[in-house]
Write a protein that holds these residues in place. Structure first.
Motif, PDB file in Angstrom:
ATOM      1  N   ILE A 240      30.111  36.632  28.851  1.00  0.00           N
ATOM      2  CA  ILE A 240      29.974  37.183  27.498  1.00  0.00           C
ATOM      3  C   ILE A 240      28.522  37.596  27.274  1.00  0.00           C
ATOM      4  CG2 ILE A 240      30.004  36.611  25.033  1.00  0.00           C
ATOM      5  CD1 ILE A 240      32.374  34.800  25.537  1.00  0.00           C
ATOM      6  N   ILE A 241      28.338  38.747  26.636  1.00  0.00           N
ATOM      7  CA  ILE A 241      27.005  39.203  26.244  1.00  0.00           C
ATOM      8  C   ILE A 241      26.983  39.358  24.725  1.00  0.00           C
ATOM      9  CG2 ILE A 241      25.300  41.063  26.384  1.00  0.00           C
ATOM     10  CD1 ILE A 241      26.405  41.737  29.146  1.00  0.00           C
ATOM     11  N   ASP A 242      26.030  38.699  24.094  1.00  0.00           N
ATOM     12  CA  ASP A 242      25.859  38.838  22.640  1.00  0.00           C
ATOM     13  C   ASP A 242      24.958  40.050  22.388  1.00  0.00           C
ATOM     14  OD1 ASP A 242      25.170  38.642  19.933  1.00  0.00           O
ATOM     15  OD2 ASP A 242      25.207  36.459  19.961  1.00  0.00           O
ATOM     16  N   VAL A 243      25.511  41.062  21.725  1.00  0.00           N
ATOM     17  CA  VAL A 243      24.779  42.321  21.534  1.00  0.00           C
ATOM     18  C   VAL A 243      24.108  42.409  20.164  1.00  0.00           C
ATOM     19  CG1 VAL A 243      26.391  43.488  23.086  1.00  0.00           C
ATOM     20  CG2 VAL A 243      26.781  43.600  20.616  1.00  0.00           C
ATOM     21  N   THR A 244      24.098  41.307  19.422  1.00  0.00           N
ATOM     22  CA  THR A 244      23.590  41.335  18.045  1.00  0.00           C
ATOM     23  C   THR A 244      22.204  41.947  17.966  1.00  0.00           C
ATOM     24  OG1 THR A 244      24.858  39.332  17.542  1.00  0.00           O
ATOM     25  CG2 THR A 244      23.111  39.947  15.995  1.00  0.00           C
ATOM     26  N   ARG A 245      21.309  41.512  18.831  1.00  0.00           N
ATOM     27  CA  ARG A 245      19.919  41.996  18.781  1.00  0.00           C
ATOM     28  C   ARG A 245      19.552  42.785  20.033  1.00  0.00           C
ATOM     29  NH1 ARG A 245      20.031  37.056  16.328  1.00  0.00           N
ATOM     30  NH2 ARG A 245      19.153  36.955  14.220  1.00  0.00           N
ATOM     31  N   ARG A 246      20.538  43.329  20.684  1.00  0.00           N
ATOM     32  CA  ARG A 246      20.285  44.121  21.893  1.00  0.00           C
ATOM     33  C   ARG A 246      20.509  45.603  21.626  1.00  0.00           C
ATOM     34  NH1 ARG A 246      20.677  41.175  27.032  1.00  0.00           N
ATOM     35  NH2 ARG A 246      21.401  39.041  26.691  1.00  0.00           N
ATOM     36  N   SER A 247      19.674  46.418  22.234  1.00  0.00           N
ATOM     37  CA  SER A 247      19.932  47.853  22.249  1.00  0.00           C
ATOM     38  C   SER A 247      21.012  48.136  23.284  1.00  0.00           C
ATOM     39  CB  SER A 247      18.655  48.620  22.612  1.00  0.00           C
ATOM     40  OG  SER A 247      18.284  48.327  23.955  1.00  0.00           O
ATOM     41  N   ILE A 248      21.560  49.345  23.251  1.00  0.00           N
ATOM     42  CA  ILE A 248      22.560  49.740  24.248  1.00  0.00           C
ATOM     43  C   ILE A 248      21.976  49.619  25.651  1.00  0.00           C
ATOM     44  CG2 ILE A 248      23.996  51.642  25.082  1.00  0.00           C
ATOM     45  CD1 ILE A 248      24.856  50.415  22.392  1.00  0.00           C
ATOM     46  N   GLU A 249      20.715  50.038  25.812  1.00  0.00           N
ATOM     47  CA  GLU A 249      20.067  49.979  27.123  1.00  0.00           C
ATOM     48  C   GLU A 249      19.943  48.542  27.620  1.00  0.00           C
ATOM     49  OE1 GLU A 249      18.690  53.671  24.983  1.00  0.00           O
ATOM     50  OE2 GLU A 249      18.950  51.561  24.464  1.00  0.00           O
ATOM     51  N   GLU A 250      19.610  47.623  26.713  1.00  0.00           N
ATOM     52  CA  GLU A 250      19.467  46.218  27.106  1.00  0.00           C
ATOM     53  C   GLU A 250      20.819  45.605  27.462  1.00  0.00           C
ATOM     54  OE1 GLU A 250      15.594  44.760  24.515  1.00  0.00           O
ATOM     55  OE2 GLU A 250      17.525  45.015  23.506  1.00  0.00           O
ATOM     56  N   THR A 251      21.851  45.976  26.710  1.00  0.00           N
ATOM     57  CA  THR A 251      23.189  45.474  27.034  1.00  0.00           C
ATOM     58  C   THR A 251      23.627  45.979  28.400  1.00  0.00           C
ATOM     59  OG1 THR A 251      23.790  45.455  24.678  1.00  0.00           O
ATOM     60  CG2 THR A 251      25.593  45.392  26.273  1.00  0.00           C
ATOM     61  N   VAL A 255      24.600  43.954  31.883  1.00  0.00           N
ATOM     62  CA  VAL A 255      25.844  44.162  32.651  1.00  0.00           C
ATOM     63  C   VAL A 255      25.511  44.439  34.119  1.00  0.00           C
ATOM     64  CG1 VAL A 255      27.832  45.688  32.975  1.00  0.00           C
ATOM     65  CG2 VAL A 255      27.162  44.992  30.663  1.00  0.00           C
ATOM     66  N   ILE A 256      24.513  45.275  34.347  1.00  0.00           N
ATOM     67  CA  ILE A 256      24.125  45.610  35.726  1.00  0.00           C
ATOM     68  C   ILE A 256      23.639  44.359  36.462  1.00  0.00           C
ATOM     69  CG2 ILE A 256      22.432  46.893  37.113  1.00  0.00           C
ATOM     70  CD1 ILE A 256      22.671  49.132  34.971  1.00  0.00           C
ATOM     71  N   ASN A 257      22.912  43.483  35.757  1.00  0.00           N
ATOM     72  CA  ASN A 257      22.477  42.219  36.374  1.00  0.00           C
ATOM     73  C   ASN A 257      23.679  41.356  36.754  1.00  0.00           C
ATOM     74  OD1 ASN A 257      19.742  42.727  36.273  1.00  0.00           O
ATOM     75  ND2 ASN A 257      19.441  41.708  34.309  1.00  0.00           N
ATOM     76  N   LEU A 258      24.681  41.323  35.885  1.00  0.00           N
ATOM     77  CA  LEU A 258      25.899  40.558  36.182  1.00  0.00           C
ATOM     78  C   LEU A 258      26.620  41.143  37.394  1.00  0.00           C
ATOM     79  CD1 LEU A 258      27.286  39.982  32.567  1.00  0.00           C
ATOM     80  CD2 LEU A 258      26.431  38.222  34.123  1.00  0.00           C
TER      81      LEU A 258
END
Length: 270
Positions: A240-251, A255-258
């Motif tokens: 799970i990734i919490d996108v609350t304070r993430r930009s699209i690029e950071e999200t 994902v790429i790291n996962l």
């Protein structure tokens, strides 16, 4: 800031914005000159630089154009920086090889380019739960409740050549059975705070000229949706990734790291 490139200027734009992020108290005014390949095209840029002085960043292969730009900026006492020079020089030293510049080389119509186009086509076709029957052809499947940034993140990943499908989790509607049986793609759940989701949903309703309090924007209902989402991911072992304070690029980077971790884990098992 004056950004002068003999190609699309994407590299310059990225570097300039990354640098300006360190100066949040200032608002940059960007003057962008792309596909500058002739003295006449450069002269237009120089005229604007002279009338509105500012830092000049450039990527130019043509030595005469480069010399003309650097000379005029020197006369105007304006900073003029070739952003790729330090990297190219370091590579030349490390590889003990002379660089062979190729105009717009990073945008060549090669296998990598067509891989990205293929990924974009796949992602657009498989947006919002469409064509779930061939979900196993994806590299990544993003799932989450409404307004959790699934589509924009999918498109960003596709631009990196990653085939991405996204599946919405809707209250009282079971997800497609293919989501729970896929084996090839990495499945990632996207969540955000109930407050953030409610805010985005309200803005969406306003944009659609719809009003009224419904479960769609009620924070308690959204919290229940998120709880169901977490349980679904836990049951299948999906990260799970919490996108609350993430930009699209950071999200997308997360994902790429996962993906990389998953690939490394599979490699160590084999």
């Amino acid at each position: 800031m004056h950004l002068i490139s003999d190609a699309t200027g994407e590299t310059l734009n990225t570097v300039a914005r990354a640098a300006m992020a360190y100066y949040a108290d200032y608002q940059p005014v960007e003057h962008i000159y792309a596909l500058v390949r002739t003295p006449k095209q450069l002269s237009r840029a120089l005229a604007e630089i002279e009338s509105q002085p500012g830092v000049v960043l450039f990527t130019l292969i043509d030595t005469e154009l480069r010399a003309q730009l650097e000379k005029r900026c020197g006369e105007l006492t304006i900073p003029c920086i070739s952003i790729l020079d330090p990297v190219i020089a370091s590579l030349a030293q490390y590889l003990n090889a002379q660089s062979r510049p190729q105009l717009g080389g990073q945008h060549a119509l090669n296998a990598e380019y067509f891989r990205r186009i293929d990924a974009l086509n796949f992602t657009m076709i498989h947006d919002d739960g469409q064509h779930a029957e061939d979900l196993d052809q994806a590299d990544v499947v993003l799932t989450g409740i409404s307004r959790s940034s699934k589509t924009p993140t999918s498109i960003y990943l596709a631009n990196r050549g990653i085939k991405t499908a996204n599946i919405p989790i809707v209250p009282n509607i079971p997800p497609p059975k293919e989501l729970e049986t896929v084996t090839r793609p990495l499945v990632v759940g996207l969540i955000a705070s109930a407050e953030r989701i409610a805010q985005i949903r309200k803005h969406r309703l306003l944009a659609m000229n719809e009003q009224g309090e419904t479960d769609y924007v009620d924070q308690e209902s959204i919290a229940a949706e998120l709880s169901h989402m977490r349980k679904l991911c836990a049951r299948h072992g999906w990260p799970i990734i919490d996108v609350t304070r993430r930009s699209i690029e950071e999200t997308a980077a997360a994902v790429i790291n996962l993906m990389r971790e998953r690939h490394e884990a599979k490699g160590s098992d084999s």
